[in-house]
Every structure is written in structure tokens, then in C-alpha cells.
Design a protein around this motif. Structure first.
Motif, PDB file in Angstrom:
ATOM      1  N   PRO A 150       0.724  -1.302   0.142  1.00  0.00           N
ATOM      2  CA  PRO A 150      -0.076  -0.021   0.018  1.00  0.00           C
ATOM      3  C   PRO A 150       0.895   1.262  -0.030  1.00  0.00           C
ATOM      4  CG  PRO A 150       0.009  -1.058   2.053  1.00  0.00           C
ATOM      5  CD  PRO A 150       0.541  -2.217   1.196  1.00  0.00           C
ATOM      6  N   TYR A 151       2.028   1.333   0.298  1.00  0.00           N
ATOM      7  CA  TYR A 151       2.974   2.264   0.261  1.00  0.00           C
ATOM      8  C   TYR A 151       3.222   2.778  -1.105  1.00  0.00           C
ATOM      9  CZ  TYR A 151       5.671  -1.963  -0.180  1.00  0.00           C
ATOM     10  OH  TYR A 151       6.306  -3.163  -0.645  1.00  0.00           O
ATOM     11  N   LEU A 200      -3.811   2.160   3.995  1.00  0.00           N
ATOM     12  CA  LEU A 200      -3.136   3.094   4.574  1.00  0.00           C
ATOM     13  C   LEU A 200      -3.919   3.687   5.781  1.00  0.00           C
ATOM     14  CD1 LEU A 200      -0.473   4.654   2.021  1.00  0.00           C
ATOM     15  CD2 LEU A 200      -0.162   2.734   3.710  1.00  0.00           C
ATOM     16  N   ASP A 201      -3.393   3.898   7.002  1.00  0.00           N
ATOM     17  CA  ASP A 201      -4.247   4.443   7.838  1.00  0.00           C
ATOM     18  C   ASP A 201      -3.369   5.316   8.914  1.00  0.00           C
ATOM     19  OD1 ASP A 201      -2.647   2.587   9.382  1.00  0.00           O
ATOM     20  OD2 ASP A 201      -4.538   1.405  10.073  1.00  0.00           O
ATOM     21  N   ASP A 249       9.213   6.091   3.237  1.00  0.00           N
ATOM     22  CA  ASP A 249       9.867   5.978   4.636  1.00  0.00           C
ATOM     23  C   ASP A 249       8.881   5.814   5.921  1.00  0.00           C
ATOM     24  OD1 ASP A 249      12.361   5.626   3.020  1.00  0.00           O
ATOM     25  OD2 ASP A 249      12.470   7.858   3.388  1.00  0.00           O
ATOM     26  N   GLY A 250       7.715   5.406   5.668  1.00  0.00           N
ATOM     27  CA  GLY A 250       6.710   5.301   6.811  1.00  0.00           C
ATOM     28  C   GLY A 250       6.030   6.523   6.956  1.00  0.00           C
ATOM     29  N   ARG A 251       5.904   7.596   6.203  1.00  0.00           N
ATOM     30  CA  ARG A 251       5.226   8.577   6.113  1.00  0.00           C
ATOM     31  C   ARG A 251       3.959   8.678   5.137  1.00  0.00           C
ATOM     32  NH1 ARG A 251       6.753  15.270   5.477  1.00  0.00           N
ATOM     33  NH2 ARG A 251       5.252  15.999   6.893  1.00  0.00           N
ATOM     34  N   GLN A 252       2.781   8.751   5.553  1.00  0.00           N
ATOM     35  CA  GLN A 252       1.675   8.808   4.310  1.00  0.00           C
ATOM     36  C   GLN A 252       1.687  10.135   3.777  1.00  0.00           C
ATOM     37  OE1 GLN A 252      -1.941   7.319   5.778  1.00  0.00           O
ATOM     38  NE2 GLN A 252      -2.889   7.392   3.925  1.00  0.00           N
ATOM     39  N   PHE A 253       1.446   9.929   2.643  1.00  0.00           N
ATOM     40  CA  PHE A 253       0.919  11.385   1.994  1.00  0.00           C
ATOM     41  C   PHE A 253      -0.568  11.027   1.160  1.00  0.00           C
ATOM     42  CE2 PHE A 253       5.640  11.120   1.971  1.00  0.00           C
ATOM     43  CZ  PHE A 253       6.062  12.676   2.380  1.00  0.00           C
ATOM     44  N   VAL A 312     -13.223  10.457  -6.253  1.00  0.00           N
ATOM     45  CA  VAL A 312     -13.097  10.192  -4.714  1.00  0.00           C
ATOM     46  C   VAL A 312     -12.143   9.309  -4.275  1.00  0.00           C
ATOM     47  CG1 VAL A 312     -14.654   9.000  -2.613  1.00  0.00           C
ATOM     48  CG2 VAL A 312     -15.418  10.842  -4.354  1.00  0.00           C
ATOM     49  N   LEU A 313     -11.699   9.314  -3.113  1.00  0.00           N
ATOM     50  CA  LEU A 313     -10.552   8.176  -2.733  1.00  0.00           C
ATOM     51  C   LEU A 313     -10.960   7.967  -1.173  1.00  0.00           C
ATOM     52  CD1 LEU A 313      -7.451   7.109  -2.377  1.00  0.00           C
ATOM     53  CD2 LEU A 313      -6.864   9.126  -1.176  1.00  0.00           C
ATOM     54  N   THR A 314     -10.844   6.777  -0.898  1.00  0.00           N
ATOM     55  CA  THR A 314     -11.264   6.098   0.541  1.00  0.00           C
ATOM     56  C   THR A 314      -9.917   5.277   0.866  1.00  0.00           C
ATOM     57  OG1 THR A 314     -12.948   5.208   1.810  1.00  0.00           O
ATOM     58  CG2 THR A 314     -12.517   4.181  -0.352  1.00  0.00           C
ATOM     59  N   THR A 315      -9.781   5.221   2.274  1.00  0.00           N
ATOM     60  CA  THR A 315      -8.764   4.776   2.777  1.00  0.00           C
ATOM     61  C   THR A 315      -9.032   3.909   4.021  1.00  0.00           C
ATOM     62  OG1 THR A 315      -8.199   6.519   4.635  1.00  0.00           O
ATOM     63  CG2 THR A 315      -7.250   6.808   2.253  1.00  0.00           C
ATOM     64  N   GLY A 316      -7.888   3.165   4.653  1.00  0.00           N
ATOM     65  CA  GLY A 316      -8.275   2.464   5.848  1.00  0.00           C
ATOM     66  C   GLY A 316      -8.332   3.072   7.023  1.00  0.00           C
ATOM     67  N   GLY A 317      -8.243   4.485   6.875  1.00  0.00           N
ATOM     68  CA  GLY A 317      -7.976   5.411   7.886  1.00  0.00           C
ATOM     69  C   GLY A 317      -9.656   5.760   8.244  1.00  0.00           C
ATOM     70  N   ASP A 318     -10.480   5.071   7.592  1.00  0.00           N
ATOM     71  CA  ASP A 318     -11.810   5.433   7.632  1.00  0.00           C
ATOM     72  C   ASP A 318     -12.103   6.934   7.314  1.00  0.00           C
ATOM     73  OD1 ASP A 318     -13.226   3.271   8.605  1.00  0.00           O
ATOM     74  OD2 ASP A 318     -13.345   3.628  10.658  1.00  0.00           O
TER      75      ASP A 318
END
Lengths: 149, 562
Positions: free
Chosen positions: B43-44, B61-62, B524-528, B477-483
Motif C-alpha cells: 500500500p505504500y 493506509l491508515d 519511509d513510513g510517512r503517508q501522503f 473520490v478516494l477512500t482509505t483504511g483510516g476511515d
């Protein structure tokens, strides 16, 4: 009655006449010549105090490579930003200089080029390269020939 | 005098006069069909147009989630204005979906631009510029929707209907094939899709009376492998739905101008097709006009149509069905969901194309009815010459090309809705190759419009929540695992909503309207969360009251503060 060409209404065309600059694409037409290897070549000039490309329109008989010679006969510095597949090509043209550019264009269709400094583009240094011809046979639609305008 | 000229030398690439390094890390070399098949397991990255073959536009990604999204802030901005005169100078728009592979972003602009960017900083790494003729036929603006990446190459179509393979490390051309006829009015706007060893590309140009087609090219050589016409020739299956006499079929449209989805188990491309031509004058093309306004399932190996479902038979309103078909499973069934321009959502069994459920997703539908069995009854349509007819939705549809999303956690679809009507007055015209072939004068309503992001339960067709807007919602539209659900407005605001109840949680004013597709990735672990902004395209079709909105050209990447 509408005047359709520069010859019919010359007072409207030229630097600091009716307008401040020269209306773009009003100028001569030149034809690129094709060599035995299929490459095409042409020359474009900037005449003194005209701030315009001569010819304003360069015609390629088909898509491909164009070797272009650019000559600045003007008493001021200009430049050229020219369309080409991959990246546009840029050339500085100081007073009384001569340079070259190699362009690759698909066509059919036409492309603008210009001198992107100050407002050279608005004053008249905007020209066109016109590519004639058709797309390759294999890219055309499977249908009977259709009427055109 | 000639010998006295100063030697100006040879022209150089415009991009060489910039700060970019002209190279990108060779991350794309290892992108294969197998990796794209399992795209959601990394997912990265965002490896393909919709994020995965199923078209869900969902990322697990959440790191950015409903609890902390209020702290989201711009991490970088990529600005991309252009120089000189170009085609569609007043209608260009930034409609792309960026692709991200292991820290490198590949994104297209209008007029033949492709960029590779550092996905963590936004720094330009390389640039490719295809020269697009100023006089290219473009019904709806100088736009492009993105690239495909695989085998060390970046694949893109140009507005003048070329398919290019670029070296993903340098942006230099590897191969270049012509996929359409610009003299016939064809063009190219969609993001290619990689399937196995093929690059899949659909044609555009339905407003010019062309014959739509989907093509496959060899990923390594560019060799043409198959072409699937979406309007049959006389004698072919479906030809009985066109007039027996004349050449209406040859000008019939049906262009598949948007990227399809793909079911690897069925080996089927699930593709939407465009409007018949002429758009509004059905008198010259009596019949259902297959396979226009349809979802078609195409064998990825051969290009043969395996099944079809037509959403608007004998379309008289410009209701392309090019909108994506989102693949999902429910109660053990393999389904596809499609939100059509005609205002109805279609849930299909994607093994055979049978209708499972159909329901409206916009408030005002006056052109006709579709009952629960899928029977279509046309009610209001341009029929008499010179007689104005008003209908909802207008020709840009209740949802334009911009994409819905499906979140497997909430099991809801999120849809950008346009509630806009239009008036069409039939004006029959003679067909001439390369000239717009609409068959009507059309004016889309400048007042009395609305929009929303609406959430639907596909099991029932019920609307679960709606976020209302005063103007149509014209971006994906975009949807994510972060609800979360992300969506942009024509007025520039970029929103995050709670995916479960639609509550607005965050917004940022981007300075220009949204008509693109946001996506998400991490480095590197930071979500954009990235979104191109640049208002334009066929604005007079989907939001004429917003024609004067500021033009723009910027790609924003948002992240939580470090």
C-alpha cells in the motif's frame, strides 16, 4: 466587405502601425525541403525591426525530422522556443547570429513556436510549423472513406 | 554579411535549463504484472491507475485517519505552468492520477507533459514533453489522466493519439506508436492499463463521429496485438442494432475513453463505452446502437467481447457509460458496480453481465425511467427539429468520468454527484470527417444545480449518507483504511470526510478547482495524500456556473506534521 489578406489591408500589419506589434501568423510561407534520407530542412529569419519570423509559417510535407536554421538579422536579441517530441528546443539568438535546431514532429497538424523573452511573442515573434500528411495506414479506422469539409 | 554572424550554436532541450537531475532511481524495473496483480499488498505504492485492478480507489493506509486528519498539512507542492501557445489554452485541466513506485511519482499534465517527481519532496526528476499539434480535435479540453508503469517503462498516450513507452529512469522514448487518426477527430486522454505483456489503450473522439476502439500493444516492442471495435461492422454481432442501410455504424462513436478495470480470474477487461454519434440526433441511427453506452467484458488475450450490458439503449442525451466498473464481491458473487451518466447505478454479475440491481443515485432524473428489471423507458428527448427539450441529468451526467470509490471496511460506495440539467435542441447536420457531430445545440443550466458526495450500500441501493454542496462535485473520490473519504470541490476546497457517517473532518483551499483523482502512498513510513488541482476541461458541460473559476496547475501532497 472583409479584407482577407495582408496585401489587401497593409496598414493593419507591421510594427507600430495600427497595432503596437505585428499580428501573429501574418507573414510569408516557406516550404521545408526534403533530402534523399527523408530529413527535411528549412531556414527562418528575423528581419531588422520587424520582430517577426520570416517565413511566419514553415510547411513540412509530412511528419519526421526537421533541421532548422535560424538567423537573427535584427538589431536586438531574441530567442526561439520550438516544439519537438521529447522536449521543446531552445536557442538564444543575439543580434546578428545564426544557429540550428533539430525538431521531431508527428503531424498532421500545426505547432506554434516563439521567442519567449519579454513580450516578443505578442509583438510578432510567434510563428507556426505546419505538418502535412496522414497518420499511418495501420492507425486509421476500418470504415469506408468518409466525406470531409 | 553571412560570414559575420555570431554562432548561436545548436538548440538545447528546454528542460536542460532547469534544476532537475534528468534521472530517476530505477524503481520501475521491478514492476511486473505479478506485482500489479497484488498491488494492494504494497500500500505504500500506487502501482496502477485505480490503485489496483479492481478499481476500488481504496488504500489500506491508515496513518492518516479520522482521529488525526485535522492535523493534515501540505508537505510539498509541484507547480507546472507552461510556456508558449498550446492546444486548448483555455480548457486545459490537471486531470491526472499520479502513480507512485518506491518513492518515485509519475504524473501527466496536459499537452503531452509527463513528469517524474521525488514522491517525498516533490522535486522534479525528469520531464518528457510530447509535441501536440495546436489544432488537435479535443471535444472537452487538453487533458490527460495518467500513466502506467511496468518493466522499467512509463506508458502514456498523447492528445494526438500516440502511445509512448518512456524509459522510467530518464523519460526518453523507447517506442512510439500511432493509435488513432487525428484527421478523423480521434485523440487520446486515458491512462493506459498494463495486463500481462500488454498495454491496453482506448480511443477518444466520440463527438466527431468516429468508430470507437480498444487496442493492445506489446509492452516491450509496441507491436500492435489486437483491436476491439466497440461498434460492429455490418454482419458482426450487434450490427442488427444499427440501420441496415447507410454508414451510421461507421460514425457510431462508442469510444472507450476511460481506463477499464480487470478481473484476472476471468481474464476480462471490464470497460465502459461512450455515447453514440451523433450525440442527440437518433433519427440517423435507429436501433439500440450496440455497443455504445455499455459495459463490455473484453478477453484480455484476444480483444473479443464476451458479454455486454447496455445502460442507455439508443442514447439521445450524451450519456456515455465510460465511468469505471468497480469490482467487488458480495455474498460470494463476483460483481461490478457502475455509476452511469444517466443517473442510475448498475450492479452487474461480472461473470456474465446479468443485472443484479439498479437504483438512482441523483435526485433529479427526467430523461426516462429504468425499472428494477433494467427496462428502460425514454420520456423526454430531443425529437423534433428546432424544438428545445430540457432534461436531467445534463450531458455531463450525474457523474462524469471522475471516479467513485469502494471501501471494503464500510462496504459502502462513495460517489461524486452532479445534479445539473440541460436543454438540447435538435439540429440535424451532415456528417463531415473531423467536424463535431452532435446533432443538436446544447446549453447546460447555469442555475438550479447541486452536488454531493453520496454513500451507497450496494446490497440495497440505499443512500447511507450525503454531504451536500451548492455546486456539482466534479472530481474523483478516494477512500482509505483510516476511515476517510477524500474529495475536492470546483471552488478549490479539498475535503476529508468520515467514511462511516460523512462528517466533514478537514479541508484545505488549493486555489483552483478539482477535476482530477486524489491518491495516497507512503515514503519511509510517512503517508501522503496527493491531489492534482487545475480547473478546466468541459466545464460548460458539468458546471457552467463555474466557467470563470481560476485556472491552476499544481499538485499538492499532504501529510501529518513530522
Amino acid at each position: 466587405m472583409a479584407a482577407t489578406t495582408e496585401n489587401e489591408a497593409p496598414e493593419l500589419f507591421g510594427q507600430n502601425k495600427a497595432t503596437l506589434g505585428r499580428m501573429i501568423s501574418h507573414g510569408g510561407v516557406g516550404y521545408a525541403e526534403e533530402g534523399p534520407d527523408g530529413r527535411m530542412h528549412a531556414t527562418i529569419r528575423i528581419e531588422p525591426d520587424q520582430i517577426a519570423w520570416e517565413p511566419a509559417i514553415t510547411v513540412m510535407p509530412h511528419g519526421g525530422d526537421l533541421d532548422l536554421t535560424l538567423i537573427n538579422d535584427d538589431l536586438n536579441t531574441h530567442c526561439a522556443l520550438l516544439p519537438s517530441n521529447g522536449d521543446s528546443q531552445f536557442l538564444w539568438l543575439v543580434n546578428h547570429s545564426r544557429g540550428t535546431a533539430t525538431l521531431n514532429l508527428d503531424g498532421p497538424g500545426y505547432y506554434w513556436f516563439s521567442s519567449p523573452t519579454g513580450n516578443d511573442e505578442g509583438r510578432g515573434l510567434t510563428g507556426a510549423i505546419l505538418v502535412q500528411g496522414d497518420v499511418p495506414e495501420e492507425a486509421r479506422l476500418d470504415r469506408p472513406p468518409q466525406p470531409r469539409p | 554579411m553571412t560570414e559575420q554572424y555570431v554562432d548561436a550554436g545548436r538548440a538545447v532541450g528546454w528542460g536542460s535549463l532547469s534544476g532537475m537531475p534528468h534521472s530517476a532511481p530505477q524503481v520501475a524495473q521491478s514492476v511486473t504484472y505479478d506485482r500489479i496483480l497484488r498491488a494492494r499488498s504494497e500500500p505504500y505504492n500506487w502501482l496502477t491507475y485505480y490503485g489496483a485492478y479492481d478499481g476500488q480507489r481504496y488504500s489500506p493506509l491508515d496513518q492518516i485517519n479520522a482521529d488525526n486528519v485535522r492535523r493534515l498539512t501540505p508537505a510539498w507542492v509541484f507547480q507546472c505552468g507552461s510556456s508558449g501557445l498550446h492546444a486548448g489554452a483555455s480548457t486545459y485541466a490537471f486531470e491526472s492520477t499520479p502513480i507512485v513506485v518506491d518513492g518515485v511519482m509519475y504524473v501527466t499534465g496536459w499537452d503531452g507533459f509527463v513528469w517524474a517527481l521525488d514522491a517525498a519532496t516533490g522535486k522534479e526528476l525528469w520531464r518528457h514533453k510530447h509535441a501536440v499539434p495546436f489544432d488537435t480535435s479535443l471535444c472537452c479540453g487538453n487533458v490527460n489522466r495518467g500513466v502506467a508503469v511496468a518493466h522499467g517503462k512509463v506508458f502514456v498516450v498523447s492528445a494526438n493519439a500516440h502511445v509512448l513507452a518512456l524509459d522510467a529512469s530518464t523519460g526518453q522514448v523507447v517506442w512510439d506508436k500511432t493509435s488513432g487518426d487525428v484527421r478523423a477527430g480521434e485523440s487520446g486522454t486515458q491512462a493506459p492499463l498494463i495486463v500481462k505483456d500488454k498495454v491496453i489503450v482506448g480511443s477518444a473522439g466520440g463527438e466527431f463521429g468516429v468508430r470507437g476502439h480498444l487496442d493492445a500493444f506489446d509492452i516491450e516492442t509496441g507491436d500492435h496485438l489486437w483491436r476491439c471495435y466497440t461498434v460492429p461492422k455490418p454482419g458482426e454481432p450487434g450490427s442488427e442494432t444499427w440501420p441496415k442501410d447507410g454508414e451510421a455504424w461507421a460514425r457510431g462513436g462508442g469510444n472507450p475513453w476511460l481506463t477499464g478495470t480487470y478481473d484476472p480470474e476471468l481474464n476480462l477487461l471490464i470497460v465502459g463505452t461512450g455515447n453514440p454519434a451523433p450525440d442527440f440526433d437518433g433519427g440517423v441511427r435507429e436501433g439500440d446502437n450496440l455497443f455504445t453506452d455499455s459495459t463490455i467484458a473484453v478477453d484480455a488475450d484476444t480483444g473479443e467481447i464476451r458479454w455486454h450490458y447496455q445502460c442507455t439503449p439508443h442514447d439521445l442525451w450524451d450519456y456515455d457509460s465510460i465511468g469505471e466498473n468497480i469490482l467487488f464481491e458480495q455474498d460470494g458473487r463476483k460483481l461490478a458496480a457502475h455509476f452511469d451518466k444517466n443517473g442510475y447505478a448498475f450492479i452487474l454479475d461480472r461473470t456474465n453481465g446479468q443485472l443484479v440491481r439498479v437504483f438512482p443515485f441523483v435526485d433529479r432524473i427526467t430523461w426516462g425511467d429504468i425499472d428494477a428489471q433494467g427496462n428502460v423507458t425514454a420520456k423526454v428527448y430531443p425529437e423534433k427539429e428546432g424544438d428545445p427539450v430540457h432534461f436531467w441529468p445534463g450531458p455531463a451526467g450525474a457523474k462524469e468520468w471522475t471516479h467513485a470509490a469502494y471501501n471494503p471496511n464500510t462496504e459502502l460506495f462513495y460517489v461524486p454527484v452532479q445534479d445539473v440539467g440541460a436543454t438540447a435542441t435538435r439540429r440535424r447536420r451532415e456528417f463531415k470527417e473531423g467536424i463535431p457531430y452532435w446533432g443538436a445545440g446544447v446549453a447546460v443550466d447555469g442555475t438550479d444545480m447541486a452536488g454531493s458526495v453520496s454513500a451507497f450500500d450496494p446490497a440495497t441501493g440505499n443512500e447511507v449518507w450525503r454531504w451536500r454542496n451548492e455546486v456539482p462535485m466534479c472530481a474523483s473520490v478516494l477512500t482509505t483504511g483510516g476511515d476517510l473519504v477524500f474529495a475536492g470541490e470546483p471552488t478549490g476546497e479539498f475535503h476529508a470526510f468520515n467514511a462511516r457517517n460523512g462528517a466533514p473532518l478537514w479541508q484545505f483551499q488549493c486555489g483552483s478547482g478539482h477535476h482530477s483523482s486524489p491518491m495516497t502512498y507512503s515514503v519511509d513510513g510517512r503517508q501522503f495524500v496527493a491531489v492534482p488541482t487545475g480547473w478546466g476541461g468541459w466545464v460548460e458541460g458539468f458546471a457552467p456556473m463555474m466557467l470563470g473559476q481560476t485556472h491552476g496547475a499544481a499538485l499538492f501532497a499532504f501529510a501529518l506534521p513530522e
